[in-house]
Structure formats: structure tokens, C-alpha cells
Design a protein around this motif. Structure first.
Motif, PDB file in Angstrom:
ATOM      1  N   MET A  87      10.283   0.413  23.101  1.00  0.00           N
ATOM      2  CA  MET A  87       9.609   1.556  22.490  1.00  0.00           C
ATOM      3  C   MET A  87       9.175   1.237  21.074  1.00  0.00           C
ATOM      4  O   MET A  87       8.072   1.591  20.643  1.00  0.00           O
ATOM      5  N   ARG A  88      10.024   0.558  20.330  1.00  0.00           N
ATOM      6  CA  ARG A  88       9.735   0.210  18.940  1.00  0.00           C
ATOM      7  C   ARG A  88       8.601  -0.811  18.867  1.00  0.00           C
ATOM      8  O   ARG A  88       7.748  -0.751  17.975  1.00  0.00           O
ATOM      9  N   ARG A  89       8.572  -1.757  19.801  1.00  0.00           N
ATOM     10  CA  ARG A  89       7.587  -2.848  19.760  1.00  0.00           C
ATOM     11  C   ARG A  89       6.291  -2.503  20.490  1.00  0.00           C
ATOM     12  O   ARG A  89       5.331  -3.278  20.428  1.00  0.00           O
ATOM     13  N   CYS A  90       6.269  -1.384  21.160  1.00  0.00           N
ATOM     14  CA  CYS A  90       5.078  -0.953  21.891  1.00  0.00           C
ATOM     15  C   CYS A  90       3.917  -0.713  20.919  1.00  0.00           C
ATOM     16  O   CYS A  90       4.095  -0.092  19.872  1.00  0.00           O
ATOM     17  N   PHE A 207       5.180  -0.430   9.735  1.00  0.00           N
ATOM     18  CA  PHE A 207       6.075   0.653   9.323  1.00  0.00           C
ATOM     19  C   PHE A 207       7.521   0.318   9.676  1.00  0.00           C
ATOM     20  O   PHE A 207       8.433   0.442   8.843  1.00  0.00           O
ATOM     21  N   TYR A 208       7.740  -0.122  10.913  1.00  0.00           N
ATOM     22  CA  TYR A 208       9.102  -0.424  11.340  1.00  0.00           C
ATOM     23  C   TYR A 208       9.599  -1.761  10.789  1.00  0.00           C
ATOM     24  O   TYR A 208      10.792  -1.933  10.544  1.00  0.00           O
ATOM     25  N   ALA A 209       8.679  -2.704  10.589  1.00  0.00           N
ATOM     26  CA  ALA A 209       9.089  -4.028  10.107  1.00  0.00           C
ATOM     27  C   ALA A 209       9.706  -3.967   8.719  1.00  0.00           C
ATOM     28  O   ALA A 209      10.610  -4.750   8.393  1.00  0.00           O
ATOM     29  N   VAL A 210       9.237  -3.058   7.887  1.00  0.00           N
ATOM     30  CA  VAL A 210       9.734  -3.002   6.501  1.00  0.00           C
ATOM     31  C   VAL A 210      10.889  -2.020   6.343  1.00  0.00           C
ATOM     32  O   VAL A 210      11.431  -1.883   5.244  1.00  0.00           O
ATOM     33  N   GLN A 211      11.295  -1.372   7.425  1.00  0.00           N
ATOM     34  CA  GLN A 211      12.310  -0.315   7.321  1.00  0.00           C
ATOM     35  C   GLN A 211      13.616  -0.808   6.721  1.00  0.00           C
ATOM     36  O   GLN A 211      14.271  -0.096   5.963  1.00  0.00           O
ATOM     37  N   ALA A 218       9.380  -5.690   1.169  1.00  0.00           N
ATOM     38  CA  ALA A 218       8.564  -4.709   1.888  1.00  0.00           C
ATOM     39  C   ALA A 218       7.154  -4.650   1.314  1.00  0.00           C
ATOM     40  O   ALA A 218       6.154  -4.613   2.048  1.00  0.00           O
ATOM     41  N   LEU A 219       7.050  -4.656  -0.013  1.00  0.00           N
ATOM     42  CA  LEU A 219       5.737  -4.625  -0.649  1.00  0.00           C
ATOM     43  C   LEU A 219       4.930  -5.869  -0.301  1.00  0.00           C
ATOM     44  O   LEU A 219       3.721  -5.789  -0.032  1.00  0.00           O
ATOM     45  N   ASP A 220       5.568  -7.020  -0.301  1.00  0.00           N
ATOM     46  CA  ASP A 220       4.870  -8.259   0.047  1.00  0.00           C
ATOM     47  C   ASP A 220       4.368  -8.209   1.489  1.00  0.00           C
ATOM     48  O   ASP A 220       3.236  -8.612   1.781  1.00  0.00           O
ATOM     49  N   HIS A 221       5.227  -7.736   2.379  1.00  0.00           N
ATOM     50  CA  HIS A 221       4.846  -7.639   3.798  1.00  0.00           C
ATOM     51  C   HIS A 221       3.657  -6.695   3.977  1.00  0.00           C
ATOM     52  O   HIS A 221       2.701  -7.003   4.701  1.00  0.00           O
ATOM     53  N   LEU A 222       3.697  -5.551   3.305  1.00  0.00           N
ATOM     54  CA  LEU A 222       2.647  -4.553   3.467  1.00  0.00           C
ATOM     55  C   LEU A 222       1.349  -4.974   2.790  1.00  0.00           C
ATOM     56  O   LEU A 222       0.261  -4.571   3.228  1.00  0.00           O
TER      57      LEU A 222
END
Length: 253
Positions: A87-90, A207-211, A218-222
């Protein structure tokens, strides 16, 4: 029993055992896993709901030897983790159509969805502690959906809450009267389908990757995510439509 329906870009899973309040049985979990793994390409939105008007899902089926051989049935119980990961990776948004009570594993299933629209007469909670259990598996989604002290209050007391409180603490996205549920779900689905499916997928994953990332990470990823989105055809089309004061025609790429 799990019913599956595909219609106009939406895939609907219905837990269909209303007489038993739509329990989250091993077969239901297996059916959901199979459904997510074999999703047709044309699907834009996934909906999970329960049959009838009493319960969305009342949680795991505690009958039929739940305590008889806990080690032997460990693998079956652990399949819920596989479902939550899918569900998360969908790529598609997953919406809970909460037609009634969502308790225990059913509460976890609802929280594992990206959005949840619930009826105002429903109740919610994780009452496992009242029968000597603890909501181990669903704690992963509870603690990521609710403030820590609220989450611990619910799982350690086992108390139920109403729809208004569920909305206030962030367990639900929207609350409606029972007669307005289908219209509200249709409205949300239409909103989601009007957006770029590529951008929604990239946004959901980011959204979920940086949680659980540290602030700087998180800022670098986004930052990378924003550049990736900006490189899509749909981003260029959206900007051109905004400047041209017209409705964008997204292609999903």
C-alpha cells in the motif's frame, strides 16, 4: 471474502462479510496482497471499503485457533506487513471508504491508506489490550499517523473514539453523513484523477520516503524530488495551462 471491482480507472476492494463485521482474515489479507500485485495499468485510484453500513473492518479474526499455535501461524499473521508495504509503495493513491466501525486491524488498515473518508456514526480504536493482546503490527501505521501521546493513549487504554475525534487527531481526512459517503468518495476520486498520475506517484513516494529522515536529509531528498517533478511532461503542461488560463491535459509522464 474479498470482492474486487474495476471501473473507470478505479479499483475497489470490498471486504464482504458484514454479518461478522468484515474481519481481516488471512484470506482477505492474501486477496488484498494479490490485488495490489496484479493491479491493471489503467488504475488511477484504489479504494478499500467494507460491505454493509455497520463496519469498515473490525480487525483480525480471533476465532478459529488464533491462540492454538502462535508460532506455526506466525508467517500468516506477518503477511499484514507485506500488505502495508504494498500500500505504501503503490503508485496510486489509496483511499479508505470508511462505511462503519474501524477497529483493531481494521483501524490499522484504514490508517495505512493514504486518505480516509469516514461516516460520522463510526467508531475507531485499537482495543486489542482488552483481550490480552497488543496492536503490534498496526503500531507502525498508528505511530506514523497520530501524535505519540494520542497513539499511546489509544493502544494502552483500548478505548474507542468517535468520528469527530478521529478527524481532530488526524486519523480521518474527512467526515460525512452516511448518505453522503459515496458522493464524497466520488468527489475525491475525481479530484485525484484530474491530477497528473506521474506527479502524484512521485509526490506520494517522496512524502513517505522522508517521513523518518533527519531534517537536512529530508530537505536534500525533496530538493532532488522537485527537480525530478519539474522534468516531467506534465509539469511543463501544467505550467503552460496555468499561463494560458486553461485546464491542463496531463499524460501521466
Amino acid at each position: 471474502m474479498l470482492r474486487t471491482e474495476v471501473s473507470a480507472g478505479r479499483l475497489t476492494f470490498t471486504i464482504d462479510d458484514p454479518d461478522r463485521r468484515n474481519p481481516l482474515t488471512d484470506d482477505v489479507v492474501a486477496g488484498l496482497i494479490s490485488g495490489f500485485n496484479t493491479m491493471p495499468d489503467q488504475i488511477r485510484v484504489v479504494i478499500i471499503t467494507g460491505a454493509g453500513d455497520k463496519a469498515f473492518c473490525a480487525g483480525g479474526d480471533l476465532s478459529g485457533g488464533f491462540f492454538d499455535e502462535p508460532l506455526a501461524t506466525h508467517r500468516e499473521r506477518s503477511r499484514l506487513a507485506e500488505l502495508f508495504r504494498l500500500m505504501r509503495r503503490c503508485d496510486q493513491p489509496v483511499v479508505a471508504r470508511v462505511n462503519g466501525h474501524a477497529l483493531a486491524g481494521g483501524f490499522g488498515l484504514m490508517l495505512a491508506c493514504d486518505m480516509a473518508i469516514g461516516v460520522d456514526m463510526a467508531s475507531f480504536g485499537a482495543p486489542e489490550v482488552t483481550v490480552g493482546l497488543f496492536p503490534m503490527m498496526i503500531s507502525t501505521v498508528i505511530q506514523r499517523s497520530l501524535p505519540p501521546k494520542v497513539a499511546l493513549d489509544l493502544v494502552m487504554s483500548g478505548r474507542r473514539i468517535g468520528a469527530a475525534e478521529a478527524l481532530r487527531i488526524g486519523a480521518l481526512s474527512r467526515v460525512v453523513a452516511p448518505e453522503e459517503l459515496d458522493a464524497a468518495v466520488d468527489e475525491l476520486v475525481a479530484e485525484l484523477m484530474s491530477k497528473s498520475r506521474a506527479v502524484l506517484a512521485m509526490g506520494k513516494h517522496s512524502f513517505y520516503a522522508v517521513q523518518d529522515l533527519a531534517f537536512d536529509a529530508a530537505l536534500d531528498h525533496l530538493a532532488v524530488g522537485l527537480t525530478s517533478v519539474a522534468m516531467t511532461e506534465d509539469a511543463r503542461e501544467g505550467l503552460a495551462a496555468f499561463v494560458g488560463k486553461r485546464t491542463p491535459e496531463f499524460k501521466g509522464r
